[in-house]
Design a protein around this motif. Structure first.
Motif, PDB file in Angstrom:
ATOM      1  N   ALA A 218       0.831  -1.206   0.000  1.00 32.75           N
ATOM      2  CA  ALA A 218       0.000   0.000   0.000  1.00 32.75           C
ATOM      3  C   ALA A 218       0.866   1.257   0.000  1.00 32.75           C
ATOM      4  CB  ALA A 218      -0.929  -0.008   1.209  1.00 32.75           C
TER       5      ALA A 218
ATOM      6  N   ASP B 199      10.612   2.960   5.647  1.00 36.71           N
ATOM      7  CA  ASP B 199      10.224   1.626   6.105  1.00 36.71           C
ATOM      8  C   ASP B 199      11.253   1.129   7.110  1.00 36.71           C
ATOM      9  OD1 ASP B 199       8.101  -0.640   4.826  1.00 36.71           O
ATOM     10  OD2 ASP B 199       9.688  -1.366   6.163  1.00 36.71           O
ATOM     11  N   GLY B 200      10.754   0.486   8.160  1.00 36.00           N
ATOM     12  CA  GLY B 200      11.627   0.007   9.222  1.00 36.00           C
ATOM     13  C   GLY B 200      12.388  -1.259   8.863  1.00 36.00           C
TER      14      GLY B 200
ATOM     15  N   LYS C 197       6.851  -9.048   2.310  1.00 32.77           N
ATOM     16  CA  LYS C 197       5.561  -9.739   2.178  1.00 32.77           C
ATOM     17  C   LYS C 197       5.203  -9.986   0.724  1.00 32.77           C
ATOM     18  CE  LYS C 197       3.066  -8.757   6.208  1.00 32.77           C
ATOM     19  NZ  LYS C 197       2.005  -8.041   6.885  1.00 32.77           N
TER      20      LYS C 197
ATOM     21  N   GLY D  66       1.773 -15.696  -2.049  1.00 29.52           N
ATOM     22  CA  GLY D  66       1.417 -16.701  -3.052  1.00 29.52           C
ATOM     23  C   GLY D  66       2.508 -17.747  -3.220  1.00 29.52           C
TER      24      GLY D  66
ATOM     25  N   ASN E  60       0.346 -13.588  -5.632  1.00 27.49           N
ATOM     26  CA  ASN E  60      -1.017 -13.558  -6.182  1.00 27.49           C
ATOM     27  C   ASN E  60      -1.492 -12.094  -6.107  1.00 27.49           C
ATOM     28  OD1 ASN E  60      -4.152 -14.889  -4.857  1.00 27.49           O
ATOM     29  ND2 ASN E  60      -3.689 -13.983  -6.842  1.00 27.49           N
TER      30      ASN E  60
ATOM     31  N   VAL F  20       9.937   4.271  12.085  1.00 27.01           N
ATOM     32  CA  VAL F  20       9.310   5.465  12.653  1.00 27.01           C
ATOM     33  C   VAL F  20       8.872   5.114  14.070  1.00 27.01           C
ATOM     34  CG1 VAL F  20       7.333   7.021  12.476  1.00 27.01           C
ATOM     35  CG2 VAL F  20       8.590   6.333  10.416  1.00 27.01           C
TER      36      VAL F  20
ATOM     37  N   SER G 135       5.850  -5.594  10.155  1.00 26.82           N
ATOM     38  CA  SER G 135       4.497  -5.121  10.464  1.00 26.82           C
ATOM     39  C   SER G 135       4.104  -5.673  11.826  1.00 26.82           C
ATOM     40  CB  SER G 135       3.509  -5.621   9.401  1.00 26.82           C
ATOM     41  OG  SER G 135       4.047  -5.397   8.125  1.00 26.82           O
TER      42      SER G 135
ATOM     43  N   GLU H  66      -1.705 -14.546   7.424  1.00 20.81           N
ATOM     44  CA  GLU H  66      -1.410 -13.778   6.208  1.00 20.81           C
ATOM     45  C   GLU H  66      -1.930 -12.352   6.317  1.00 20.81           C
ATOM     46  OE1 GLU H  66      -2.180 -15.538   2.433  1.00 20.81           O
ATOM     47  OE2 GLU H  66      -1.134 -17.373   2.958  1.00 20.81           O
TER      48      GLU H  66
ATOM     49  N   GLU I 174      -3.602  -2.568   4.982  1.00 18.17           N
ATOM     50  CA  GLU I 174      -4.085  -3.489   6.016  1.00 18.17           C
ATOM     51  C   GLU I 174      -4.318  -2.813   7.367  1.00 18.17           C
ATOM     52  OE1 GLU I 174      -1.988  -7.291   5.695  1.00 18.17           O
ATOM     53  OE2 GLU I 174      -2.286  -7.538   7.855  1.00 18.17           O
TER      54      GLU I 174
ATOM     55  N   PHE J 245      -4.107  -7.878  -1.599  1.00 21.12           N
ATOM     56  CA  PHE J 245      -3.271  -6.967  -2.381  1.00 21.12           C
ATOM     57  C   PHE J 245      -4.135  -5.959  -3.148  1.00 21.12           C
ATOM     58  CE2 PHE J 245       0.571  -9.915  -2.336  1.00 21.12           C
ATOM     59  CZ  PHE J 245       1.294  -9.049  -1.538  1.00 21.12           C
TER      60      PHE J 245
HETATM   61  C1  LIG Z   1       2.826 -15.282   3.957  1.00 18.34           C
HETATM   62  C2  LIG Z   1       1.870 -14.295   3.326  1.00 18.34           C
HETATM   63  C3  LIG Z   1       1.391 -14.532   2.045  1.00 18.34           C
HETATM   64  C4  LIG Z   1       0.484 -13.645   1.459  1.00 18.34           C
HETATM   65  N1  LIG Z   1       0.049 -13.876   0.193  1.00 18.34           N
HETATM   66  C5  LIG Z   1      -0.820 -13.015  -0.390  1.00 18.34           C
HETATM   67  C6  LIG Z   1      -1.217 -13.184  -1.742  1.00 18.34           C
HETATM   68  O1  LIG Z   1      -0.710 -14.056  -2.454  1.00 18.34           O
HETATM   69  N2  LIG Z   1      -2.154 -12.330  -2.243  1.00 18.34           N
HETATM   70  C7  LIG Z   1      -2.702 -11.309  -1.490  1.00 18.34           C
HETATM   71  O2  LIG Z   1      -3.535 -10.569  -1.988  1.00 18.34           O
HETATM   72  N3  LIG Z   1      -2.279 -11.089  -0.219  1.00 18.34           N
HETATM   73  C8  LIG Z   1      -1.358 -11.901   0.335  1.00 18.34           C
HETATM   74  N4  LIG Z   1      -0.920 -11.666   1.608  1.00 18.34           N
HETATM   75  C9  LIG Z   1      -1.449 -10.485   2.311  1.00 18.34           C
HETATM   76  C10 LIG Z   1      -0.729  -9.212   1.794  1.00 18.34           C
HETATM   77  O3  LIG Z   1       0.661  -9.464   1.768  1.00 18.34           O
HETATM   78  C11 LIG Z   1      -1.049  -8.019   2.700  1.00 18.34           C
HETATM   79  O4  LIG Z   1      -2.434  -7.875   2.847  1.00 18.34           O
HETATM   80  C12 LIG Z   1      -0.464  -6.752   2.121  1.00 18.34           C
HETATM   81  O5  LIG Z   1       0.938  -6.892   1.973  1.00 18.34           O
HETATM   82  C13 LIG Z   1      -0.765  -5.559   3.028  1.00 18.34           C
HETATM   83  O6  LIG Z   1      -0.082  -4.458   2.507  1.00 18.34           O
HETATM   84  P1  LIG Z   1       0.241  -3.202   3.435  1.00 18.34           P
HETATM   85  O7  LIG Z   1       1.164  -2.360   2.632  1.00 18.34           O
HETATM   86  O8  LIG Z   1      -0.986  -2.619   3.971  1.00 18.34           O
HETATM   87  O9  LIG Z   1       1.011  -3.789   4.702  1.00 18.34           O
HETATM   88  P2  LIG Z   1       2.428  -4.542   4.768  1.00 18.34           P
HETATM   89  O10 LIG Z   1       2.708  -5.292   3.538  1.00 18.34           O
HETATM   90  O11 LIG Z   1       2.408  -5.267   6.056  1.00 18.34           O
HETATM   91  O12 LIG Z   1       3.482  -3.348   4.805  1.00 18.34           O
HETATM   92  C14 LIG Z   1       3.638  -2.503   5.914  1.00 18.34           C
HETATM   93  C15 LIG Z   1       5.047  -1.957   5.903  1.00 18.34           C
HETATM   94  O13 LIG Z   1       5.158  -1.007   6.944  1.00 18.34           O
HETATM   95  C16 LIG Z   1       6.411  -1.155   7.564  1.00 18.34           C
HETATM   96  N5  LIG Z   1       6.304  -0.633   8.929  1.00 18.34           N
HETATM   97  C17 LIG Z   1       5.507  -1.086   9.936  1.00 18.34           C
HETATM   98  N6  LIG Z   1       5.681  -0.345  11.020  1.00 18.34           N
HETATM   99  C18 LIG Z   1       6.598   0.601  10.713  1.00 18.34           C
HETATM  100  C19 LIG Z   1       7.204   1.676  11.432  1.00 18.34           C
HETATM  101  N7  LIG Z   1       6.895   1.928  12.701  1.00 18.34           N
HETATM  102  N8  LIG Z   1       8.129   2.446  10.802  1.00 18.34           N
HETATM  103  C20 LIG Z   1       8.457   2.214   9.496  1.00 18.34           C
HETATM  104  N9  LIG Z   1       7.918   1.207   8.768  1.00 18.34           N
HETATM  105  C21 LIG Z   1       7.011   0.419   9.372  1.00 18.34           C
HETATM  106  C22 LIG Z   1       6.700  -2.647   7.509  1.00 18.34           C
HETATM  107  O14 LIG Z   1       8.098  -2.894   7.583  1.00 18.34           O
HETATM  108  C23 LIG Z   1       6.101  -3.035   6.149  1.00 18.34           C
HETATM  109  O15 LIG Z   1       7.063  -2.982   5.127  1.00 18.34           O
HETATM  110  C24 LIG Z   1       0.028 -12.506   2.194  1.00 18.34           C
HETATM  111  C25 LIG Z   1       0.548 -12.263   3.463  1.00 18.34           C
HETATM  112  C26 LIG Z   1       1.468 -13.132   4.041  1.00 18.34           C
HETATM  113  C27 LIG Z   1       2.002 -12.829   5.409  1.00 18.34           C
END
Ligand SMILES: Cc1cc2nc3c(=O)[nH]c(=O)nc-3n(C[C@H](O)[C@H](O)[C@H](O)COP(=O)(O)OP(=O)(O)OC[C@H]3O[C@@H](n4cnc5c(N)ncnc54)[C@H](O)[C@@H]3O)c2cc1C
Length: 425
Positions: free
Chosen positions: A20, A39-40, A47, A52, A57, A138, A181, A360, A389, A402
């Motif tokens: 995101a 990013d930390g 992820k 997938g 995926n 952060v 996360s 996940e 998320e 995703f």
């Molecule tokens: C094993 C696994 C397999 C998956 N497979 C799929 C799939 O195939 N298809 C699908 O649709 N979804 C899948 N998902 C779910 C999907 O990965 C997540 O829903 C999606 O990545 C969420 O995106 P996001 O950017 O909101 O959060 P995240 O991907 O969790 O990213 C958050 C980021 O914020 C950073 N962060 C957190 N706190 C701080 C802080 N205090 N300071 C700085 N940085 C920080 C973290 O390091 C991280 O990089 C999977 C998840 C897992 C765990």
């Protein structure tokens, strides 16, 4: 020596550069604003790379609000319609990434390699001029001192501080904490006036069965099944039919993962809610009982073998206390019913789930009602946008999570980029 009077500024700071956050940063920077994405984690995109099974995926060919839970379906629909699956496909296509649709409706890169997706995102970020910094955890996010509502923010860590009029908070939930996360974003959101749902639980998480449960002995077996969540009064609360995997600790596979959050949620309201498995998905207890009665099969195990693998057929006989070799005609009514129940409504007595380490995604978060749906801007803290998320929305297996990250990242980033241009114009 650094100049202590120097104050680092950006137009937008993106806190958390996962799916995101990267998407938000790219779309804000494309609008011409100076974006710093922090990013930390030591490695960006952990992820995305594990998603997938390493193939990522990316999305699903048919995305709608019915694949999600958490906030209101109407609000989820409104967001999803603003950045569609076709938009996702076009975005990656522009970076030379072709997506293929599998039978299940899931879309993967044709390379079957998640690096293709991460590399495209990182190239898009570079091309747009995003200043991506990591590891930059952060530790504080607050309104700039003296600034009234609508003023700026200070984003701090042990690396220093950055001031910006806008922030996108995209720190994810608590799933797979080793990826970075760990739920820190919830505290930032609360400190800026948001609420976080009381229930924040692992979702899409494997389920643990009691040590003596007969399905544990079938570790490695994968088969289609229906899992039904029932209330104490027997009312069906949720049902999924999909592939189920028996493991040494309990159950995994899409069917178990999809129902896990509903099970955990239901238990909070009804301690006697429970899960039941049906291994002959086209039958119910009563229809299978009728078939057992009419069957010409020699015995229980040969009857069941027509529908399920032999290992499971024998286990179901054991559960029903029926001799697998006994002639079907010799079965009592109670034995027949016990066999039909074992095959079509086996009580699972789930003891727990495997927690955030193996989840996940996260159930719960900041309610969508607290953001404007066309910009993802906070209704309680102007200038703050939320994406991904961290919001109270979780999707089922299939690329839906995703798609949520892309859609909310796009809306938050585009709005944050445009608002600066409007201010100047
Ligand atoms: C094993 C696994 C397999 C998956 N497979 C799929 C799939 O195939 N298809 C699908 O649709 N979804 C899948 N998902 C779910 C999907 O990965 C997540 O829903 C999606 O990545 C969420 O995106 P996001 O950017 O909101 O959060 P995240 O991907 O969790 O990213 C958050 C980021 O914020 C950073 N962060 C957190 N706190 C701080 C802080 N205090 N300071 C700085 N940085 C920080 C973290 O390091 C991280 O990089 C999977 C998840 C897992 C765990």
């Amino acid at each position: 020596m650094t100049d202590p009077s120097h104050r680092e500024e950006a137009d937008l700071v993106v806190v958390g550069a996962g799916a995101a956050g990267l998407f938000a940063a790219i779309h804000a920077a494309r609008a011409g604003v100076r974006v710093v994405a922090l990013d930390g984690a030591r490695v960006i995109g952990a992820k995305i790379l594990v998603a997938g099974g390493g193939r990522c995926n990316v999305t699903h060919h048919a995305v709608d609000e019915k694949a999600y839970a958490g906030s209101s379906p109407g609000a989820i629909r409104t967001v999803l319609r603003k950045f569609t699956v076709e938009d996702t496909v076009r975005f990656f296509e522009a970076y030379g990434v072709e997506l293929k649709r599998e039978e299940t409706g899931k879309l993967f890169p044709t390379t079957d390699d998640a690096h293709t997706i991460l590399n495209a995102l990182l190239k898009a970020a570079r091309d747009a001029g995003v200043d991506l910094r990591f590891p930059r955890r952060v530790t504080r996010l607050e309104r700039a001192p003296g600034d009234a509502q609508g003023g700026g923010f200070v984003v701090r860590g042990d690396w220093g501080a950055i001031h910006a009029p806008r922030v996108v908070l995209s720190t994810g939930g608590k799933a797979l904490p080793k990826s970075g996360s760990d739920g820190a974003g919830y505290d930032f959101a609360r400190a800026l006036g948001h609420t976080v749902t009381d229930r924040v639980f692992p979702a899409l998480v494997p389920l643990i069965l009691p040590g003596t449960h007969p399905l544990r002995a079938l570790s490695g077996l994968t088969l289609p099944a229906t899992l039904t969540l029932r209330s104490a009064t027997g009312k069906t609360l949720k049902e999924f039919t999909n592939s189920l995997l028996c493991t040494h600790f309990g159950l995994s596979g899409p069917c178990a993962l999809d129902i896990s959050r509903y099970w955990r949620d239901a238990l909070c309201d009804d301690a006697h809610a429970g899960l039941f498995a049906n291994f002959i998905t086209e039958e119910r207890e009563d229809t299978l009982d009728a078939k057992l009665l009419a069957s010409k099969a020699a015995n229980a195990v040969s009857f069941l073998r027509e529908h399920v693998p032999e290992r499971l057929a024998r286990t179901l006989c054991e559960v029903a206390a029926v001799d697998p070799a006994a002639s079907l005609r010799q079965l009592t009514r109670d034995q027949r019913k016990a066999l039909a129940r074992a095959a079509c409504a086996l009580p699972l007595h789930v003891e727990g789930d495997r927690g955030f380490t193996y989840a996940e995604v996260t159930m719960g978060g900041v309610p969508l009602s607290e953001v404007k749906l066309d910009t993802m801007e906070s209704r309680v803290c102007p200038g703050l946008h939320l994406a991904g998320e961290i919001l109270d929305v979780d999707g089922r297996i299939g690329g839906f999570n995703f798609q949520w990250a892309w859609a909310t990242g796009f809306l938050a980033g585009s709005a944050a980029g445009e608002s600066r241009l409007h201010r100047e114009g």
